[in-house]
Design an enzyme around this catalytic site. Structure first.
Site, PDB file in Angstrom:
ATOM      1  N   GLU A  28      40.074 -35.222  52.136  1.00 28.77           N
ATOM      2  CA  GLU A  28      39.137 -35.149  53.258  1.00 28.77           C
ATOM      3  C   GLU A  28      37.699 -34.922  52.790  1.00 28.77           C
ATOM      4  O   GLU A  28      36.757 -35.289  53.477  1.00 28.77           O
ATOM      5  CB  GLU A  28      39.551 -34.036  54.232  1.00 28.77           C
ATOM      6  CG  GLU A  28      40.824 -34.383  54.983  1.00 28.77           C
ATOM      7  CD  GLU A  28      41.098 -33.484  56.183  1.00 28.77           C
ATOM      8  OE1 GLU A  28      40.399 -32.475  56.370  1.00 28.77           O
ATOM      9  OE2 GLU A  28      42.043 -33.788  56.937  1.00 28.77           O
TER      10      GLU A  28
ATOM     11  N   HIS B 276      61.679 -36.198  36.167  1.00 28.21           N
ATOM     12  CA  HIS B 276      62.858 -37.038  36.415  1.00 28.21           C
ATOM     13  C   HIS B 276      62.656 -37.884  37.660  1.00 28.21           C
ATOM     14  O   HIS B 276      63.623 -38.323  38.272  1.00 28.21           O
ATOM     15  CB  HIS B 276      64.090 -36.132  36.539  1.00 28.21           C
ATOM     16  CG  HIS B 276      64.234 -35.231  35.348  1.00 28.21           C
ATOM     17  ND1 HIS B 276      64.902 -35.612  34.210  1.00 28.21           N
ATOM     18  CD2 HIS B 276      63.714 -34.001  35.099  1.00 28.21           C
ATOM     19  CE1 HIS B 276      64.819 -34.632  33.314  1.00 28.21           C
ATOM     20  NE2 HIS B 276      64.097 -33.647  33.824  1.00 28.21           N
TER      21      HIS B 276
ATOM     22  N   LYS C  47      41.777 -38.289  66.157  1.00 25.96           N
ATOM     23  CA  LYS C  47      41.998 -37.208  67.130  1.00 25.96           C
ATOM     24  C   LYS C  47      41.530 -37.680  68.511  1.00 25.96           C
ATOM     25  O   LYS C  47      42.181 -37.444  69.520  1.00 25.96           O
ATOM     26  CB  LYS C  47      41.196 -35.961  66.734  1.00 25.96           C
ATOM     27  CG  LYS C  47      41.800 -35.102  65.632  1.00 25.96           C
ATOM     28  CD  LYS C  47      41.026 -33.785  65.510  1.00 25.96           C
ATOM     29  CE  LYS C  47      41.437 -32.934  64.338  1.00 25.96           C
ATOM     30  NZ  LYS C  47      40.674 -31.696  64.183  1.00 25.96           N
TER      31      LYS C  47
HETATM   32  O1  PA5 Z   1      39.279 -29.496  56.935  1.00 23.78           O
HETATM   33  C1  PA5 Z   1      39.252 -29.612  58.142  1.00 23.78           C
HETATM   34  O2  PA5 Z   1      38.295 -29.230  58.834  1.00 23.78           O
HETATM   35  C2  PA5 Z   1      40.427 -30.223  58.916  1.00 23.78           C
HETATM   36  O3  PA5 Z   1      41.330 -30.844  58.113  1.00 23.78           O
HETATM   37  C3  PA5 Z   1      41.132 -29.135  59.708  1.00 23.78           C
HETATM   38  O4  PA5 Z   1      41.597 -28.129  58.838  1.00 23.78           O
HETATM   39  C4  PA5 Z   1      42.314 -29.637  60.555  1.00 23.78           C
HETATM   40  O5  PA5 Z   1      41.975 -30.813  61.255  1.00 23.78           O
HETATM   41  C5  PA5 Z   1      42.712 -28.568  61.573  1.00 23.78           C
HETATM   42  O6  PA5 Z   1      41.627 -28.264  62.380  1.00 23.78           O
HETATM   43  P1  PA5 Z   1      41.488 -26.919  63.192  1.00 23.78           P
HETATM   44  O7  PA5 Z   1      41.561 -25.771  62.259  1.00 23.78           O
HETATM   45  O8  PA5 Z   1      40.164 -27.024  63.884  1.00 23.78           O
HETATM   46  O9  PA5 Z   1      42.623 -26.897  64.180  1.00 23.78           O
END
Ligand code: PA5
Length: 425
Positions: A283, A305, A417
């Site tokens: 990400e 393995h 989303k």
């Molecule tokens: O790194 C990030 O911001 C995202 O991957 C979030 O961790 C993930 O989408 C979950 O979001 P939230 O904590 O707002 O529910």
């Protein structure tokens, strides 16, 4: 302290086609050393605030009070409802520090809305005797909100008046629906600092509160984070582990075509650190159509393995990052029990066998010109795990600077989303 061994990415070990010259690497790190200072100077900016988390003594005090208050409740389970950065850190700490088998209270992480998976857990635990920790930085993500709704329904059926006591919310201090609900219903809440991104939040309340309730030494995690941050701050470019690791990953990708990074701990305890890192790298660096090594999580010796054939004999397009534990908490030893055909194993401790397997793998990869680095970890405890989290987070922040991408946003996730929300509205 952790130690980064990168001999097996150098030209002198794996040849000039796939290896990097040691002088070239040192010069490159020297040219980019201002990035370390820039990151530290940005401490108050969006994203970089993860660097301040190890100093949050007020949070430690609040957690201490929470665990003391909750000890009289004798919870059977601490159940995390969260996803991505709001669950992967907890899972990594759980696996590393609480071990593979159930403890009381057991720590359960529900990070999916698969109906059978959710029901498989909720129908088997005593929900009245479980504390549900809902974690969502934004306070609006579908998965934790859905899971919260399902659990709330079940709790209301049993305790219509005081179901709130089975919940803790961890979210942004001001924004989001979860904050709003928590305020209205009087649920105990913890803040995730607004300028800390989800995947950089493992050393915030999001990572610490649930594991503290399950008995983890969270002070040790913060101490380790602090130690690593200071080490990164004060070391020279050529000994700075975060800068060197970022430089190796960047140069291996850009100059040597290693566009995949395998994280392979020779330790079951650290397996989930690989899953946590997978999100951190994907990400943060997967941006702008052309940027971003693909992360792969593997486990030694298990995946010797399963995947090693590909790593050693398939396309030479991977950088392998080994995590090697130097001292294990326990160390069963073989007596003179095995037949003479494999008698060379008799008398050996498991630590000797797993370490020889690591050495065999890394050396054979190097022999086949496959670049690999090793992070040596003195032992798996809270302090060293805190160091590892900080090392990787700092490395990813520097990697973002090298690739010239914003390591702290995730537009590709947000789009999906929104479409899902539209479909369900
Ligand atoms: O790194 C990030 O911001 C995202 O991957 C979030 O961790 C993930 O989408 C979950 O979001 P939230 O904590 O707002 O529910």
């Amino acid at each position: 302290m952790l130690h980064l061994n990168y001999t097996n990415i150098l030209k002198k070990s794996i040849g000039s086609r796939h290896g990097i010259g040691d002088k070239f690497l040192v010069n490159f790190c020297d040219k980019k050393k201002s990035f370390v200072k820039d990151a530290l100077r940005n401490k108050k900016k969006i994203g970089y605030d993860f660097l301040n988390l190890p100093d949050d003594n007020a949070l430690l005090r609040k957690i201490k009070k929470l665990t003391a208050d909750h000890s009289k409740n004798n919870w059977q389970n601490i159940v995390v409802l969260g996803i991505g950065g709001s669950s992967l850190g907890v899972s990594a700490i759980k696996r590393a520090l609480l071990g593979p088998l159930v403890k009381k209270p057991s720590l359960i992480v529900i990070d999916n809305i698969d109906p059978d998976y959710v029901n498989g857990i909720l129908s088997k635990i005593n929900i009245s005797k479980s504390l549900f920790v809902v974690i969502s930085k934004s306070g609006t993500t579908t998965e934790p909100m859905v899971l919260y709704g399902i659990v709330k329904q079940k709790l209301i059926e049993k305790h219509p008046k005081n179901y709130q006591k089975n919940f803790i919310f961890i979210t942004d201090p001001k924004k989001g629906l979860l904050r709003k609900i928590g305020k209205k219903e009087g649920v105990t809440m913890f803040d995730i600092p607004p300028k800390v991104g989800g995947r950089f939040s493992v050393l915030s309340s999001a990572g610490l509160v649930p594991v503290a309730l399950a008995g983890v030494d969270v002070g040790g995690l913060l101490k380790g984070g602090r130690t690593m941050r200071e080490a990164i701050k004060s070391s020279n470019p050529e000994t700075n582990p975060a800068l060197i690791l970022a430089a190796i990953q960047f140069l291996s990708d850009k100059k040597k075509g290693k566009n995949m990074t395998v994280v392979m701990p020779y330790s079951s305890s650290l397996f989930k650190v690989g899953a946590w890192y997978r999100q951190l790298l994907s990400e943060s660096i997967g941006k702008n159509i052309k940027t971003g090594p693909t992360p792969i999580a593997a486990l030694g010796t298990t995946d010797q393995h399963s995947q090693l054939q590909l790593y050693n004999d398939g396309p030479n397009n991977k950088l392998i990052v080994f995590l090697r534990v130097l001292k294990h908490a326990s160390d069963p030893q073989l007596s003179d029990i095995l037949p003479k055909e494999i008698g060379f194993l008799n008398g050996k401790k498991l630590s000797q066998i797993i370490d020889a397997s690591y050495t065999g793998t890394s050396e054979s990869l190097a022999k086949n010109s496959r670049p690999n680095v090793t992070i040596e970890i003195p032992k798996v405890d809270a302090r060293h795990l805190g160091m590892l989290f900080m090392l990787f987070e700092f490395q990813i922040a520097l990697l973002g600077m090298l690739y010239k991408v914003d390591a702290f946003n995730q537009p590709g996730v947000e789009e999906g989303k929104l479409i899902t929300k539209k479909l369900l509205s």
